[in-house]
Write a protein that holds these residues in place. Structure first.
Motif, PDB file in Angstrom:
ATOM      1  N   LEU A  58       0.831  -1.201   0.000  1.00  0.00           N
ATOM      2  CA  LEU A  58       0.000   0.000   0.000  1.00  0.00           C
ATOM      3  C   LEU A  58       0.863   1.247   0.000  1.00  0.00           C
ATOM      4  O   LEU A  58       0.369   2.357  -0.065  1.00  0.00           O
ATOM      5  CB  LEU A  58      -0.917   0.010   1.236  1.00  0.00           C
ATOM      6  N   PHE A  82      -7.140  -5.793   8.796  1.00  0.00           N
ATOM      7  CA  PHE A  82      -7.322  -4.368   9.065  1.00  0.00           C
ATOM      8  C   PHE A  82      -8.037  -4.185  10.390  1.00  0.00           C
ATOM      9  O   PHE A  82      -8.581  -5.125  10.956  1.00  0.00           O
ATOM     10  CB  PHE A  82      -8.136  -3.722   7.948  1.00  0.00           C
ATOM     11  N   ILE A  88     -16.145  -4.119   5.183  1.00  0.00           N
ATOM     12  CA  ILE A  88     -16.881  -3.313   4.207  1.00  0.00           C
ATOM     13  C   ILE A  88     -18.391  -3.352   4.492  1.00  0.00           C
ATOM     14  O   ILE A  88     -18.995  -4.427   4.489  1.00  0.00           O
ATOM     15  CB  ILE A  88     -16.574  -3.798   2.782  1.00  0.00           C
ATOM     16  N   TRP A  90     -21.149  -2.555   2.954  1.00  0.00           N
ATOM     17  CA  TRP A  90     -22.184  -2.950   1.993  1.00  0.00           C
ATOM     18  C   TRP A  90     -22.090  -4.424   1.613  1.00  0.00           C
ATOM     19  O   TRP A  90     -22.763  -4.878   0.695  1.00  0.00           O
ATOM     20  CB  TRP A  90     -22.171  -2.060   0.748  1.00  0.00           C
ATOM     21  N   MET A  91     -21.233  -5.171   2.277  1.00  0.00           N
ATOM     22  CA  MET A  91     -21.193  -6.611   2.033  1.00  0.00           C
ATOM     23  C   MET A  91     -21.613  -7.318   3.310  1.00  0.00           C
ATOM     24  O   MET A  91     -21.315  -6.863   4.409  1.00  0.00           O
ATOM     25  CB  MET A  91     -19.771  -7.044   1.680  1.00  0.00           C
ATOM     26  N   PHE A  99     -14.164 -12.101   0.447  1.00  0.00           N
ATOM     27  CA  PHE A  99     -13.715 -10.998  -0.429  1.00  0.00           C
ATOM     28  C   PHE A  99     -12.422 -11.316  -1.181  1.00  0.00           C
ATOM     29  O   PHE A  99     -12.363 -11.208  -2.408  1.00  0.00           O
ATOM     30  CB  PHE A  99     -13.557  -9.717   0.396  1.00  0.00           C
ATOM     31  N   MET A 103     -11.822 -11.851  -5.222  1.00  0.00           N
ATOM     32  CA  MET A 103     -10.927 -10.991  -5.984  1.00  0.00           C
ATOM     33  C   MET A 103      -9.929 -11.820  -6.790  1.00  0.00           C
ATOM     34  O   MET A 103      -9.482 -11.427  -7.848  1.00  0.00           O
ATOM     35  CB  MET A 103     -10.154 -10.044  -5.046  1.00  0.00           C
TER      36      MET A 103
ATOM     37  N   ILE B 168     -15.652   7.849  -0.343  1.00  0.00           N
ATOM     38  CA  ILE B 168     -15.561   6.483   0.189  1.00  0.00           C
ATOM     39  C   ILE B 168     -14.346   6.418   1.107  1.00  0.00           C
ATOM     40  O   ILE B 168     -13.262   6.879   0.751  1.00  0.00           O
ATOM     41  CB  ILE B 168     -15.419   5.458  -0.961  1.00  0.00           C
ATOM     42  N   ASP B 169     -14.547   5.852   2.297  1.00  0.00           N
ATOM     43  CA  ASP B 169     -13.472   5.788   3.280  1.00  0.00           C
ATOM     44  C   ASP B 169     -12.232   5.137   2.660  1.00  0.00           C
ATOM     45  O   ASP B 169     -12.308   4.083   2.039  1.00  0.00           O
ATOM     46  CB  ASP B 169     -13.951   4.984   4.502  1.00  0.00           C
ATOM     47  N   ARG B 170     -11.107   5.788   2.869  1.00  0.00           N
ATOM     48  CA  ARG B 170      -9.824   5.362   2.321  1.00  0.00           C
ATOM     49  C   ARG B 170      -9.520   3.891   2.664  1.00  0.00           C
ATOM     50  O   ARG B 170      -8.896   3.177   1.895  1.00  0.00           O
ATOM     51  CB  ARG B 170      -8.773   6.313   2.920  1.00  0.00           C
ATOM     52  N   ILE B 171      -9.957   3.464   3.831  1.00  0.00           N
ATOM     53  CA  ILE B 171      -9.601   2.115   4.285  1.00  0.00           C
ATOM     54  C   ILE B 171     -10.216   1.033   3.378  1.00  0.00           C
ATOM     55  O   ILE B 171      -9.616  -0.004   3.141  1.00  0.00           O
ATOM     56  CB  ILE B 171      -9.999   1.887   5.763  1.00  0.00           C
ATOM     57  N   TYR B 172     -11.397   1.310   2.790  1.00  0.00           N
ATOM     58  CA  TYR B 172     -11.997   0.305   1.897  1.00  0.00           C
ATOM     59  C   TYR B 172     -11.201   0.195   0.599  1.00  0.00           C
ATOM     60  O   TYR B 172     -11.102  -0.875   0.002  1.00  0.00           O
ATOM     61  CB  TYR B 172     -13.461   0.652   1.586  1.00  0.00           C
ATOM     62  N   ASP B 174      -7.983   0.683   0.510  1.00  0.00           N
ATOM     63  CA  ASP B 174      -6.809  -0.100   0.914  1.00  0.00           C
ATOM     64  C   ASP B 174      -7.133  -1.588   0.963  1.00  0.00           C
ATOM     65  O   ASP B 174      -6.347  -2.417   0.512  1.00  0.00           O
ATOM     66  CB  ASP B 174      -6.321   0.354   2.298  1.00  0.00           C
ATOM     67  N   VAL B 175      -8.291  -1.914   1.528  1.00  0.00           N
ATOM     68  CA  VAL B 175      -8.699  -3.323   1.615  1.00  0.00           C
ATOM     69  C   VAL B 175      -8.751  -3.930   0.212  1.00  0.00           C
ATOM     70  O   VAL B 175      -8.194  -4.991  -0.050  1.00  0.00           O
ATOM     71  CB  VAL B 175     -10.076  -3.464   2.312  1.00  0.00           C
ATOM     72  N   ALA B 176      -9.402  -3.217  -0.701  1.00  0.00           N
ATOM     73  CA  ALA B 176      -9.544  -3.725  -2.070  1.00  0.00           C
ATOM     74  C   ALA B 176      -8.177  -3.927  -2.712  1.00  0.00           C
ATOM     75  O   ALA B 176      -7.910  -4.935  -3.364  1.00  0.00           O
ATOM     76  CB  ALA B 176     -10.389  -2.765  -2.899  1.00  0.00           C
ATOM     77  N   LYS B 177      -7.297  -2.967  -2.508  1.00  0.00           N
ATOM     78  CA  LYS B 177      -5.963  -3.038  -3.106  1.00  0.00           C
ATOM     79  C   LYS B 177      -5.177  -4.192  -2.498  1.00  0.00           C
ATOM     80  O   LYS B 177      -4.533  -4.971  -3.207  1.00  0.00           O
ATOM     81  CB  LYS B 177      -5.249  -1.708  -2.847  1.00  0.00           C
ATOM     82  N   ALA B 181      -7.895  -6.480  -5.797  1.00  0.00           N
ATOM     83  CA  ALA B 181      -9.011  -6.185  -6.692  1.00  0.00           C
ATOM     84  C   ALA B 181      -8.494  -5.514  -7.971  1.00  0.00           C
ATOM     85  O   ALA B 181      -7.709  -4.576  -7.894  1.00  0.00           O
ATOM     86  CB  ALA B 181     -10.005  -5.268  -5.988  1.00  0.00           C
ATOM     87  N   LYS B 185     -13.352  -5.123 -10.796  1.00  0.00           N
ATOM     88  CA  LYS B 185     -13.909  -5.549  -9.504  1.00  0.00           C
ATOM     89  C   LYS B 185     -13.964  -4.391  -8.535  1.00  0.00           C
ATOM     90  O   LYS B 185     -14.897  -4.292  -7.736  1.00  0.00           O
ATOM     91  CB  LYS B 185     -13.081  -6.705  -8.943  1.00  0.00           C
ATOM     92  N   LYS B 189     -17.458  -3.639  -6.851  1.00  0.00           N
ATOM     93  CA  LYS B 189     -17.552  -4.046  -5.443  1.00  0.00           C
ATOM     94  C   LYS B 189     -17.341  -2.882  -4.479  1.00  0.00           C
ATOM     95  O   LYS B 189     -17.822  -2.932  -3.356  1.00  0.00           O
ATOM     96  CB  LYS B 189     -16.508  -5.148  -5.159  1.00  0.00           C
ATOM     97  N   ILE B 190     -16.595  -1.870  -4.900  1.00  0.00           N
ATOM     98  CA  ILE B 190     -16.280  -0.778  -3.980  1.00  0.00           C
ATOM     99  C   ILE B 190     -16.874   0.553  -4.446  1.00  0.00           C
ATOM    100  O   ILE B 190     -17.702   1.149  -3.759  1.00  0.00           O
ATOM    101  CB  ILE B 190     -14.749  -0.638  -3.794  1.00  0.00           C
ATOM    102  N   GLY B 194     -20.332   1.789  -2.832  1.00  0.00           N
ATOM    103  CA  GLY B 194     -19.911   2.761  -1.828  1.00  0.00           C
ATOM    104  C   GLY B 194     -20.446   4.159  -2.085  1.00  0.00           C
ATOM    105  O   GLY B 194     -20.682   4.936  -1.172  1.00  0.00           O
TER     106      GLY B 194
END
Lengths: 259, 271
Positions: A58, A82, A88, A90-91, A99, A103, B168-172, B174-177, B181, B185, B189-190, B194
């Motif tokens: 990141l 995290f 998340i 909305w899931m 998740f 992915m 959209i909250d930065r943390i989501y 980060d989660v996706a990355k 994703a 996707k 998904k985000i 979101g």
């Protein structure tokens, strides 16, 4: 000799804020063995989160490099647990846990099996179809842990996952985490500022200093597993270590304040 | 024995409290219903007794019976149909590109920086002020009315959609990355789910604006529709008929916002 899993060489990260220059990490070099549980302990602002974020892809290092040695080509290198607000909203619980698998396009059947398995492991199988808003903080953190384990990565990165929980929940989750970890024997890099937590969880504690963030001390915790908080508290040697680490952190915090 | 006594009275107290709460809720409901009824009765009374001029403010019962008669002749339904088609087509014509462009602006900073001055420049212009130009470009047919609505709906939706994504909250992200994703996707998904809550707020706003715009546009340049009904009857001094038009707008405005609120709870069950 056991295999090295993570290899970090001369990692340095500098942040620029206008004309200000912050050396978050300086010449970090370390090796972590396969299956080892390592805690990084340091005062806030010492760059421990930055180190984890670099390993999590990141953030990029300014100079230096790191390597995670893969054991199988179809496994992701790392997954991050995290903090609870990383679940998340909305899931559903189930979708959150699946998740990573989704992915990576893991076949549906395997994904479903593994999601189910870890939902049961963290005791959330009854809540699979709920949205996170209906869960307590501790349950959300369980979702975050299950999501990372279900993804079956080479290493797990944890960024103070229990920091926002109350004391009682923290103890319960720490023990649950140890149970799952003992079963999978994954390599874990865990960040915390709690000495108790570090001594309960880890094989090795790395102590960091603040600005520039460097690893200044290393402590092996030889307490046999499975461990409980009572073991940690009643162990004479660890009580001694606690004071030692405490003093180190104290001087670090005061040192960074004086600057 | 004594324990039970205490328990019993505790239940009694709570029961009383619960009943009080229910009575308070009933009162609130009653107040909500009573205000429109009160106004209608007052209006009826003042108009019938001549305290206000019944030519300008015909009594509600007369408006209702006029509505009934106009409905019987069938002509009214034509006007309603024409207006609804214009609103729905124009609404879709505006909302769909607004969502697409808004999502792109939210997801890609270069696109956002490139397009936002254009959006900011056009947004403050009332669409009705652009009506002459729209008529020149698109002619006086149905399509120009739809375009007028589309433009007026476009701006609130595009701005809210873009804001929905960027907020959209930065943390989501980060989660996706962190969980690998890819762009597609990440979008489905985000970014899309979101941004949905804020996007729907924009659509709710757009819906209200669409109704305002169509009525005004039909007053200016049309020979059908609810706005036309209002304007023509005003010109002919048929005020009960004019009021029928106003009642219809009020009704459809309420109906649309109900539909969109229903859509909201369907689309974002996680809120």
């Amino acid at each position: 000799m056991p295999n090295t899993k993570i290899e970090i060489t001369d990692l340095t990260k500098v942040f620029f804020k206008r004309s200000e220059r912050v050396e978050a990490l300086k010449d970090i070099s370390l090796e972590i063995e396969d299956g080892e549980f390592v805690c990084i302990l340091g005062p806030s602002g010492c760059g421990k989160t930055t180190l984890l974020r670099i390993l999590a892809d990141l953030e990029t290092p300014s100079t230096g490099s790191f390597q995670i040695h893969p054991s199988s080509p179809d496994r992701p290198l790392q997954s991050m647990v995290f903090q609870e607000r990383g679940v998340i909203p909305w899931m559903t619980v189930e979708e959150n846990v699946a998740f990573g698998l989704k992915m990576r396009n893991v076949p549906r059947k395997i994904s479903k099996e593994r999601t189910q398995y870890y939902l049961e492991k963290v005791g959330l199988e009854k809540f699979a179809k709920l949205y996170p808003k209906e869960l307590s903080g501790g349950m959300k953190q369980r979702v975050s842990i299950a999501r990372a384990f279900a993804n079956d990565p080479e290493i797990l990165l944890m960024d103070e996952p229990f920091a926002a929980l109350d004391e009682q929940n923290k103890f319960i989750l720490q023990e649950e985490l140890l149970n799952i970890w003992q079963e999978t024997k994954k390599t874990v890099l865990f960040i915390t500022h709690s000495i108790d937590e570090a001594m309960l969880l880890s094989d090795r504690i790395l102590l960091m200093s603040a600005q520039p963030g460097q690893i200044v001390k290393e402590k092996n915790i030889k307490l046999p597993r499975p461990r409980t908080m009572e073991d940690v508290r009643s162990n004479e040697e660890l009580a001694h270590e606690f004071v030692d680490i405490w003093q180190h952190l104290q001087t670090e915090v005061q040192g960074s304040r004086a600057k | 024995m004594e324990d039970q006594q205490i328990n019993h009275s505790a239940i009694q107290v709570e029961k009383e409290e619960y009943k009080k709460q229910q009575r308070r809720d009933k009162l609130k409901q009653f107040l909500t219903i009573s205000s429109p009824i009160l106004v209608l009765i007052l209006w009826e009374f003042l108009s019938r007794t001549g305290l206000i001029d019944h030519r300008f403010f015909p009594p509600p019962t007369l408006i209702l019976s006029t509505l009934y008669q106009m409905g019987l002749s069938g002509e009214l339904f034509n006007h309603i149909e024409v207006s609804l088609i214009r609103i729905i087509c124009g609404f879709l014509l505006g909302v769909i590109p607004a969502i697409c462009i808004g999502l792109l602006m939210g997801m890609y900073a270069p696109i956002r920086h490139f397009l936002s001055p254009l959006v900011m420049a056009f947004m403050p212009i009332p669409t009705l002020a652009m009506l002459p130009i729209i008529l020149i470009i698109f002619g006086i047919g149905e399509f120009s009315k739809m375009v007028t609505i589309a433009i007026s709906v476009f701006f609130p939706v595009v701005i809210n959609t873009a804001a929905g994504v960027t907020n959209i909250d930065r943390i989501y992200v980060d989660v996706a990355k962190n969980y690998g994703a890819n762009a597609k996707k990440f979008f489905f998904k985000i970014a899309l789910p979101g941004s949905l809550p804020v996007m729907l707020e924009g659509i709710q706003m757009g819906q209200a604006i669409a109704l305002l715009t169509i009525v005004a546009a039909e007053m200016i340049g049309a020979n059908s529709g609810i706005g036309y009904v209002i304007w023509m009857n005003y010109k002919a001094f048929l005020l009960p008929q004019m009021y029928v038009g106003l009642v219809l707008i009020s009704f459809f405005g309420y109906l649309f916002s109900l539909i969109i609120r229903g859509l909201q709870s369907k689309l974002i069950p996680w809120k």
